[in-house]
Design an enzyme around this catalytic site. Structure first.
Site, short mmCIF file in Angstrom:
data_model
loop_
_atom_site.label_atom_id
_atom_site.label_comp_id
_atom_site.label_asym_id
_atom_site.label_seq_id
_atom_site.Cartn_x
_atom_site.Cartn_y
_atom_site.Cartn_z
CG HIS A 29 -59.57 -60.23 -117.31
ND1 HIS A 29 -60.13 -59.00 -117.44
CD2 HIS A 29 -58.60 -61.12 -117.97
CE1 HIS A 29 -60.10 -59.71 -119.40
NE2 HIS A 29 -58.78 -60.45 -119.40
CG HIS A 69 -55.59 -58.04 -118.08
ND1 HIS A 69 -54.43 -58.05 -118.25
CD2 HIS A 69 -55.80 -59.33 -117.13
CE1 HIS A 69 -54.14 -58.81 -118.41
NE2 HIS A 69 -54.37 -60.09 -117.34
N PRO A 118 -53.60 -52.64 -123.25
CG PRO A 118 -54.44 -51.54 -125.84
CD PRO A 118 -55.08 -50.96 -124.24
CG LEU A 119 -50.91 -57.31 -122.72
CD1 LEU A 119 -50.94 -58.80 -122.59
CD2 LEU A 119 -51.75 -57.14 -121.31
N GLY A 159 -47.57 -61.13 -119.65
CA GLY A 159 -48.10 -60.93 -121.45
C GLY A 159 -47.04 -59.12 -121.50
CB ILE A 190 -51.48 -68.25 -114.60
CG1 ILE A 190 -51.22 -69.53 -114.32
CG2 ILE A 190 -52.59 -68.68 -116.34
CD1 ILE A 190 -51.48 -70.80 -115.16
CG HIS A 264 -55.84 -64.86 -117.44
ND1 HIS A 264 -54.73 -64.33 -117.20
CD2 HIS A 264 -56.26 -64.42 -118.22
CE1 HIS A 264 -55.03 -63.42 -118.30
NE2 HIS A 264 -55.39 -62.99 -118.33
CD GLU A 418 -39.15 -46.96 -134.89
OE1 GLU A 418 -38.91 -47.65 -134.49
OE2 GLU A 418 -37.30 -46.74 -135.40
CG HIS A 480 -36.73 -46.72 -145.06
ND1 HIS A 480 -36.83 -48.38 -145.26
CD2 HIS A 480 -36.66 -46.53 -143.97
CE1 HIS A 480 -35.88 -48.94 -144.15
NE2 HIS A 480 -34.97 -47.29 -143.64
CA LIG Z 1 -49.37 -64.02 -115.83
#
Ligand SMILES: [Ca+2]
Ligand SMILES: [Ca+2]
Lengths: 685, 685
Positions: A29, A69, A118-119, A159, A190, A264, A418, A480
């Site tokens: 990226h 990224h 992981p965003l 993100g 973007i 990107h 959580e 649950h």
């Molecule tokens: Ca962006």
């Protein structure tokens, strides 16, 4: 301030190093690094205190790249700043066994604080780091000894902004008034799907104001180094709120495709690479070029950082003279070792002790252990009274102005969040002075799956107190009641899943969890009372599996965990009385720990020659690894009194016996029954 | 408006019915029902259109109780309104096999739209229902035929407000300008940990304004029925924004503990029950009392609703005369049946066809199938170009004012919001006219675990297009490479996990997913190219498992899925050439579907007498159910070119052969090797 042409050159060098790394790897990226190079330069060359030669210096400013990224940017900066990351490492970007993987991994690369990609996660880690800093300041700073006062800086893009986990953490950070946290939002309009206008049109700054954050806007993030530095300084001056800087940048700045989705997640084309380099006065034919004056600039800042650390070490030295206990405590914490003798505070039970719910056993334990382990910092996602995670006289971690706790408090009210709780714990653990645990219902650890995965991957010690662990929670019903949850986290590498059956097993679970420096743990605990078992001891249980009830010439081994172990023990009697079968009972409170025992030991617990039946009131998945037959619940549970639910699904001495008889019958014809412990070859672990 | 004493009586009746249900069950949550009874009364007796005798009427207003723990309220309302829920059902609240479980379950109880309880989910379901309504209006309404114009009302409390999944959905709903969505926030300042001041001090109304919502505030939610109705009317009048009403209420209104955490999750004490009843003029000795005038009031509104439906049915009748195709289509959709002959659009491949990535195979399929199935509505969490989820000429679902799509668009830009995407899909599916699918990386389906669980439990048909399904994604590295993910969702009941190996298997996966009316599916797809296999046909693959390569007198069965099947086929040659071993190869693209085949069939695929080895480049957990030995990856992956990563972990013909040889050796000494398909007893499913 006073930015010169060398700074401009440095910014373009960062842009090109990043673009080169992606181009050379032919994957990655380039867009965000080229857009965020200016703010990165200000941070790493002006604002941040760090010593590249000692990336573990406690009072360093923390930097988190939540948009992981964009790590070509971070690797470029680490290289320029003088961390252990060479041009060859940049050339190895995204190649096998490099220290420059496709997303930054803290345990692989010096100078990376937390594993991101992981965003949303990195932003929450940043909140955790900031909480840890506030807490540690309150614990250790003394008049004249401002030992801990670092800032935490987080980069994040659209993100991360869209991910709910970040929203949760942002709301909590605002509530907690984390003044030393500064997040910089790369507002480049973007995302992968193109213009953010297609999905993300909210007013981010207004949202953060609603959370209680201080906000700044910088309009020209591509060039305005002075403006960037000024905004950061304003944020530093605000001490009772976390700060967000919205930085308008051009993604892929310099490229012919700048400002579009085209830069990107794909390398720049060769002609484009040459075009940018020519435009900026670089040799269009060369890759990975760093002008000497840029190195000089960075090494000067690195040397200043080293000097600051030197000063700090002297301060710590003096601190140790006045505050010996505190200094010793601090150093011990940083080494990750627990205080000597802490394990003597673990509760020990005998079979005559009364039946107690394991969530309650956990509470009893925390009430004792917290005194011996001052770095233990607890919390819960708004289920304190159900999870029983708060010791009696705990002080809440709160901004003092609210009047309901203070910064030195060791109990965090996470709210119903959580996922952020899990990601914040990763930040707490990464800071170095805290050992975090937190509670929710086992079923809702799944909400935090993304964070638990990163605990495991980045090898941090965090503990989930996961109560209400089965259909035994009763009336709350199938929404649950966990079915798949244990299988899920058992399948996750480097994650210990415990399901203790009684008091000693609960103590064993905590013992292993607290002493495993590089592994997170989930301790699944019952709502209902559980009897203290005959052969259960801490020494037995820390092996992950052992015989709770041994019998000569047994016809069958019943293998179980948690609340079902006691029922298996009752089934032994039933089997003898009604079917004249002799059964032994094995408890495996933790697969991962049992798997790590020598084969000889495992075979002594699950021996050849006897058929075995697992009993666990949830998915049978994974039990085939230990037993010949499996009794479990491969469907959703039911709402009702817990005893009724157990009866409905036949988790009773009678129901177990029925299946035990079927198992014995079915395996009767097989000579030399082989224990499942025997395998043809070793697994890749 | 014109509220009278009967309305006041009705409100108190609702409060007491709910409190009685909890008291009688000795478990549950009386606080929110007693606090929200006034707004519930306004909604159910004035505002909402519904016919209790036909809870499936398409154009009914939808009601979602996102704070599902307050379901005593919903059950009380359903009873009063005349749905199929008796006083005896209220008395059976939270008892085994009742239609009044501890949290509302849509497939159990008429009048419950979606299954709620796990916090935040219901709110997102509401967003899904509202999207479905907007989309269906655009599809079916015609001049003079305003066939679909219902509202969606959502109740939510502080818990839902704190959950990130709800934040994601709120942001998207604001972007999408969902005018027919009205959420009512129970601002009672109490959560389980006590005063929300301990964790939740943000400005909720300002946050929703930032998302682009219209907001209203009602200060006296305990009494001000006129104010409540007026606020709802204002919200109805705003057609280009979703609306939030912040309703200040007193939790547990009427109880001696009103306004405290004491009434949140525990029954009122007996004396307190009597106190409230006496205060409100009810007989303190009696439970479950409904004054006749309250029944009359509700039955009158129910009758009005029935009349409205009658009118609507006539409108539909007339509509059918003018718009026959549309009417037929609508009725077919509501029955859940697919258009006749749609399956002819499924792509079919032969072994000579070129190797294609299964994510691409999925794209090819969607490009064909979408024309035959107009109810198919796709989307992706900002990974459209990677997931390949958008057919070529797709129109985006967008508010027309943005100029980038319209309400009739069938492609939803979810943004980076995986969890909300999953929960919104549950709402889309629940509406009745849409068959939703959406894409993200397989690894990030885990972010949505809470929603996927509810898809499974509430038995809705939604499809996850889960690409980049293994270490085969290569350079992005371990943060993105699933290891535990398949085991997790395979362990989840009523969730089909597919991992197709080639084109025909991909078509089979979609065929079963699209035709399974009551089961969600996750289709795991590769980034890398996969060859078309010899014996793969749709007919074979829809059985969930079949022999890809058959061989007489085989020494071993290799059992695999997805991208590893082709490598197993190559290993057959290698084993013959290097070890003179004969191997057969079985593909099991879907455990759940294979498990549902007759035992005879399963034994023909995994026969007795031959040892078997599973090959799947992720956690081996669960494979012990099908094979004697397992080759997998019980550790995290690595960043690098995908072929390098496969080689590193030995997922090559050579690496498979090595383990196949070990397997054959290990099982040589066992006479009459039993297939793992043989079990001592049946599982509870
Ligand atoms: Ca962006
Ligand atoms: Ca509340």
């Amino acid at each position: 301030m006073g930015y010169t042409d060398v700074d401009k050159l440095a910014v373009n060098t960062i842009r090109l190093l990043s673009a080169d790394a992606v181009f050379h790897a032919n994957a990655g990226h380039p867009g965000a690094p080229m857009g965020m190079a200016p703010v990165a330069h200000v941070l790493f060359n002006k604002t941040m205190n760090y010593n590249p030669k000692n990336p573990k210096w406690l009072n360093r400013d923390r930097f988190v790249l939540s948009n992981g990224h964009a790590c070509a940017l971070q690797y470029s900066l680490l290289h320029l700043a003088g961390y252990k990351l060479s041009i060859d490492d940049l050339k190895a970007f995204r190649s096998l066994d490099s220290i420059t993987p496709g997303h930054p991994e803290a345990h692989d690369t010096e100078g990376i604080e937390v594993t991101t990609g992981p965003l949303g996660q990195g932003f929450c880690n940043g909140v955790g780091l900031a909480i840890a800093q506030h807490h540690s300041s309150a614990k250790f700073n003394k008049p004249g000894f401002d030992l801990i006062n670092n800032y935490t800086y987080v980069f994040l893009g659209d993100g991360c902004m869209m991910e709910g986990v970040a929203s949760e953490a942002a709301s909590l950070a605002g509530h907690l008034q984390l003044g030393n946290l500064i997040a910089i939002y790369d507002d480049n309009h973007i995302s992968i799907d193109g213009d953010t206008n297609c999905a993300f049109t909210e007013d981010v700054v207004l949202r953060f104001k609603a959370y209680g954050w201080h906000t700044e806007i910088v309009d020209d993030g591509d060039h305005d180094l002075e403006g960037i530095e000024a905004a950061i300084k304003k944020c530093q001056a605000v001490t009772d709120k976390p700060s967000l800087i919205k930085l308008r940048t051009t993604i892929g700045y310099g490229s012919q495709l700048q400002g579009t989705g085209g830069v990107h997640g794909a390398p720049l084309k060769e002609a484009d690479m040459k075009q940018v380099k020519t435009k900026w006065g670089f040799d269009p034919e060369k890759l990975f070029v760093v002008p000497q004056e840029v190195y000089d600039l960075y090494h000067k800042h690195g040397a200043e950082g080293a000097a600051k650390e030197q000063e700090w070490e002297q301060l710590l030295e003096k601190y140790g003279q006045s505050y010996k206990t505190e200094a010793t405590d601090l150093k011990r914490r940083l080494a990750g070792d627990l205080p000597e003798g802490w394990e003597k505070t673990l509760p020990v039970y005998s079979p005559s002790d009364s039946a107690v719910a394991s969530r309650k056993l956990s509470e009893i334990l925390l009430n004792k252990v917290h005194e011996a382990i001052p770095e233990l910092v607890g919390g819960s996602a708004d289920l304190t009274g159900s999870n029983l995670t708060r010791w009696k006289d705990a002080v809440d971690f709160q901004p003092p102005s609210l009047g309901i706790g203070d910064w030195s408090g060791r109990y965090i009210r996470y709210g119903v969040r959580e996922h952020a709780m899990g990601a914040i714990m990763n930040g707490l653990a990464a800071y170095g002075t805290i050992l975090p645990y937190a509670g929710t219902f086992l079923n809702f650890v799944s909400y935090a799956a993304g964070a638990v995965r990163l605990s495991s991957l980045s090898q941090v010690r965090v503990i989930w107190v996961a109560t209400h662990d089965s259909i035994g929670l009763g009336e709350d019903g199938p929404t649950h009641q966990p079915i798949e949850t244990l299988a899920h986290f058992r399948a996750l590498p480097n994650c210990m899943v415990w399901r203790p059956a009684d008091g000693n097993e609960t103590s064993a679970a905590y013992y292993v969890a607290l002493t495993s420096k590089h592994t997170p743990s989930i301790i699944a605990l019952s709502r209902q009372n559980l009897p203290q078992l005959e052969n259960s001891t801490i020494a037995h249980a820390i092996k992950g599996g052992y015989a709770v009830h041994e019998a000569e010439k047994a016809d069958i081994t019943l293998v179980s965990t948690g609340s079902e172990v006691g029922i298996c023990v009752d089934a032994v009697k039933y089997l003898k009385e009604h079917h004249n079968l002799t059964a032994r009972v094995v408890s495996i409170p933790c697969f991962e720990v049992f798997d790590a025992q020598p084969k000889e030991y495992r075979l002594s617990i699950l021996p050849d020659g006897i058929p075995s039946l697992s009993v666990e009131a949830m998915s049978t998945m994974g039990w085939e690894r230990y037993t010949h037959e499996q009794f479990g619940l491969n469907r959703f549970g039911a709402s009702g009194a817990y005893k009724d639910v157990y009866k409905k699904f036949e988790f009773t001495p009678e129901g177990i016996s029925k299946r035990a008889v079927a198992t014995v019958d079915f395996w009767k014809s097989v000579p030399n029954i082989r224990s499942p412990i025997n395998r043809a070859f070793q697994q890749l672990i």
